[in-house]
Design a protein around this motif. Structure first.
Motif, PDB file in Angstrom:
ATOM      1  N   ILE A 159      58.614  22.382  37.247  1.00  0.00           N
ATOM      2  CA  ILE A 159      59.559  23.144  36.410  1.00  0.00           C
ATOM      3  C   ILE A 159      58.810  24.097  35.476  1.00  0.00           C
ATOM      4  CG2 ILE A 159      61.266  22.925  34.565  1.00  0.00           C
ATOM      5  CD1 ILE A 159      62.406  22.130  37.261  1.00  0.00           C
ATOM      6  N   ARG A 160      57.688  23.671  34.941  1.00  0.00           N
ATOM      7  CA  ARG A 160      56.942  24.523  34.009  1.00  0.00           C
ATOM      8  C   ARG A 160      56.405  25.772  34.684  1.00  0.00           C
ATOM      9  NH1 ARG A 160      54.940  21.155  29.247  1.00  0.00           N
ATOM     10  NH2 ARG A 160      56.021  19.198  29.561  1.00  0.00           N
ATOM     11  N   VAL A 161      56.059  25.671  35.941  1.00  0.00           N
ATOM     12  CA  VAL A 161      55.594  26.844  36.686  1.00  0.00           C
ATOM     13  C   VAL A 161      56.771  27.804  36.876  1.00  0.00           C
ATOM     14  CG1 VAL A 161      54.614  27.667  38.861  1.00  0.00           C
ATOM     15  CG2 VAL A 161      53.760  25.557  37.825  1.00  0.00           C
ATOM     16  N   LEU A 162      57.927  27.250  37.204  1.00  0.00           N
ATOM     17  CA  LEU A 162      59.123  28.076  37.349  1.00  0.00           C
ATOM     18  C   LEU A 162      59.492  28.726  36.015  1.00  0.00           C
ATOM     19  CD1 LEU A 162      61.241  25.704  39.623  1.00  0.00           C
ATOM     20  CD2 LEU A 162      59.813  27.656  40.318  1.00  0.00           C
ATOM     21  N   PHE A 163      59.304  27.983  34.928  1.00  0.00           N
ATOM     22  CA  PHE A 163      59.543  28.546  33.601  1.00  0.00           C
ATOM     23  C   PHE A 163      58.592  29.708  33.330  1.00  0.00           C
ATOM     24  CE2 PHE A 163      57.856  28.704  29.271  1.00  0.00           C
ATOM     25  CZ  PHE A 163      58.975  29.191  28.604  1.00  0.00           C
ATOM     26  N   CYS A 164      57.318  29.506  33.643  1.00  0.00           N
ATOM     27  CA  CYS A 164      56.322  30.546  33.419  1.00  0.00           C
ATOM     28  C   CYS A 164      56.689  31.810  34.210  1.00  0.00           C
ATOM     29  CB  CYS A 164      54.938  30.034  33.807  1.00  0.00           C
ATOM     30  SG  CYS A 164      53.614  31.151  33.363  1.00  0.00           S
ATOM     31  N   GLU A 165      57.112  31.616  35.445  1.00  0.00           N
ATOM     32  CA  GLU A 165      57.520  32.756  36.268  1.00  0.00           C
ATOM     33  C   GLU A 165      58.719  33.464  35.630  1.00  0.00           C
ATOM     34  OE1 GLU A 165      58.746  33.724  40.888  1.00  0.00           O
ATOM     35  OE2 GLU A 165      59.029  31.687  40.137  1.00  0.00           O
ATOM     36  N   GLU A 166      59.697  32.703  35.216  1.00  0.00           N
ATOM     37  CA  GLU A 166      60.915  33.271  34.649  1.00  0.00           C
ATOM     38  C   GLU A 166      60.652  34.018  33.344  1.00  0.00           C
ATOM     39  OE1 GLU A 166      65.012  34.104  34.377  1.00  0.00           O
ATOM     40  OE2 GLU A 166      63.909  33.227  36.045  1.00  0.00           O
ATOM     41  N   ILE A 167      59.904  33.407  32.436  1.00  0.00           N
ATOM     42  CA  ILE A 167      59.695  34.042  31.132  1.00  0.00           C
ATOM     43  C   ILE A 167      58.808  35.285  31.248  1.00  0.00           C
ATOM     44  CG2 ILE A 167      57.706  32.712  30.295  1.00  0.00           C
ATOM     45  CD1 ILE A 167      59.282  32.580  27.567  1.00  0.00           C
ATOM     46  N   THR A 168      57.859  35.267  32.175  1.00  0.00           N
ATOM     47  CA  THR A 168      57.047  36.473  32.356  1.00  0.00           C
ATOM     48  C   THR A 168      57.873  37.587  32.997  1.00  0.00           C
ATOM     49  OG1 THR A 168      56.113  35.592  34.418  1.00  0.00           O
ATOM     50  CG2 THR A 168      54.799  35.316  32.409  1.00  0.00           C
ATOM     51  N   GLU A 169      58.807  37.230  33.863  1.00  0.00           N
ATOM     52  CA  GLU A 169      59.708  38.245  34.434  1.00  0.00           C
ATOM     53  C   GLU A 169      60.606  38.834  33.341  1.00  0.00           C
ATOM     54  OE1 GLU A 169      61.897  36.684  37.758  1.00  0.00           O
ATOM     55  OE2 GLU A 169      60.093  36.460  38.968  1.00  0.00           O
ATOM     56  N   ILE A 170      61.074  37.989  32.443  1.00  0.00           N
ATOM     57  CA  ILE A 170      61.895  38.475  31.332  1.00  0.00           C
ATOM     58  C   ILE A 170      61.076  39.437  30.474  1.00  0.00           C
ATOM     59  CG2 ILE A 170      63.034  37.801  29.181  1.00  0.00           C
ATOM     60  CD1 ILE A 170      63.830  35.179  30.659  1.00  0.00           C
ATOM     61  N   ALA A 171      59.860  39.038  30.133  1.00  0.00           N
ATOM     62  CA  ALA A 171      59.003  39.889  29.307  1.00  0.00           C
ATOM     63  C   ALA A 171      58.705  41.210  30.013  1.00  0.00           C
ATOM     64  CB  ALA A 171      57.703  39.162  28.971  1.00  0.00           C
ATOM     65  N   THR A 172      58.385  41.133  31.293  1.00  0.00           N
ATOM     66  CA  THR A 172      58.063  42.336  32.058  1.00  0.00           C
ATOM     67  C   THR A 172      59.272  43.260  32.166  1.00  0.00           C
ATOM     68  OG1 THR A 172      56.394  41.108  33.302  1.00  0.00           O
ATOM     69  CG2 THR A 172      57.167  43.156  34.273  1.00  0.00           C
ATOM     70  N   GLY A 173      60.450  42.688  32.223  1.00  0.00           N
ATOM     71  CA  GLY A 173      61.651  43.497  32.335  1.00  0.00           C
ATOM     72  C   GLY A 173      62.185  44.003  31.006  1.00  0.00           C
ATOM     73  N   GLN A 174      62.009  43.242  29.930  1.00  0.00           N
ATOM     74  CA  GLN A 174      62.622  43.576  28.648  1.00  0.00           C
ATOM     75  C   GLN A 174      61.725  44.386  27.704  1.00  0.00           C
ATOM     76  OE1 GLN A 174      65.826  42.950  27.775  1.00  0.00           O
ATOM     77  NE2 GLN A 174      66.192  42.042  29.777  1.00  0.00           N
ATOM     78  N   PHE A 175      60.426  44.106  27.671  1.00  0.00           N
ATOM     79  CA  PHE A 175      59.551  44.818  26.746  1.00  0.00           C
ATOM     80  C   PHE A 175      59.514  46.328  26.995  1.00  0.00           C
ATOM     81  CE2 PHE A 175      57.083  40.753  25.748  1.00  0.00           C
ATOM     82  CZ  PHE A 175      57.726  40.589  24.538  1.00  0.00           C
TER      83      PHE A 175
END
Length: 175
Positions: free
Chosen positions: A36-52
């Protein structure tokens, strides 16, 4: 700009809490599927890459005069907003994937429930590092201030060091 930054921070928080709950609810997973933590890491980095990028472009439009606000633009405030958002992003990632994480008062702890969970997760650390580096590369393309990039680079360095220590420990145990 401030409301966009708050939205990003709320998205980070909601994602963090959602994945914490998923891990609690789904402790028995197939060892071949990512933790789950790997999936979290993938998700949060996608959010950062998309939102910043959107936040950065919004700020740039405001300061170049393309957008008008009620007050005169204050570049120092915008820089602090960016730094806070990136710091928050790194806090969530650090707390989730590094077992010796520092305590951040605003980020609830996410401890590993057992040594076996940590051992299983440690084999996926290079994947988390890859996600983080991809996110970092997208931030570099935005031409953010060095202070902001340094926050992410510090996390990448910590993760690299942790990966190296973990690999060496496993090799030592095998010997």
């Amino acid at each position: 700009i401030e409301s966009r930054a708050k939205y990003i921070e709320e998205t980070f928080k909601r994602t963090y809490e959602e994945f914490q709950e998923k891990e609690k609810d789904n402790m028995k997973r197939d060892s071949s599927s990512p933790p789950i933590r790997v999936l979290f890491c993938e998700e949060i980095t996608e959010i950062a890459t998309g939102q910043f990028p959107d936040l950065w472009r919004l700020g740039q439009s405001y300061f170049t005069g393309e957008l008008r606000g009620l007050n005169e633009p204050k570049p120092g405030n915008f820089k602090q907003i960016i730094l806070n958002a990136i710091e928050r992003f790194c806090c969530y990632v650090r707390t989730a994937i590094l077992p010796q994480n520092q305590k951040f008062p605003s980020v609830p702890a996410w401890p590993f429930s057992s040594t076996s969970q940590l051992n299983l997760f440690s084999t996926w650390l290079p994947t988390c590092l890859r996600y983080l580096r991809i996110s970092y590369a997208s931030l570099i393309r935005l031409d953010l201030p060095n202070e902001a990039l340094d926050i992410v680079l510090k996390l990448i360095d910590e993760l690299r060091l942790f990966c190296l220590v973990t690999i060496l420990k496993k090799a030592f145990e095998k010997v």
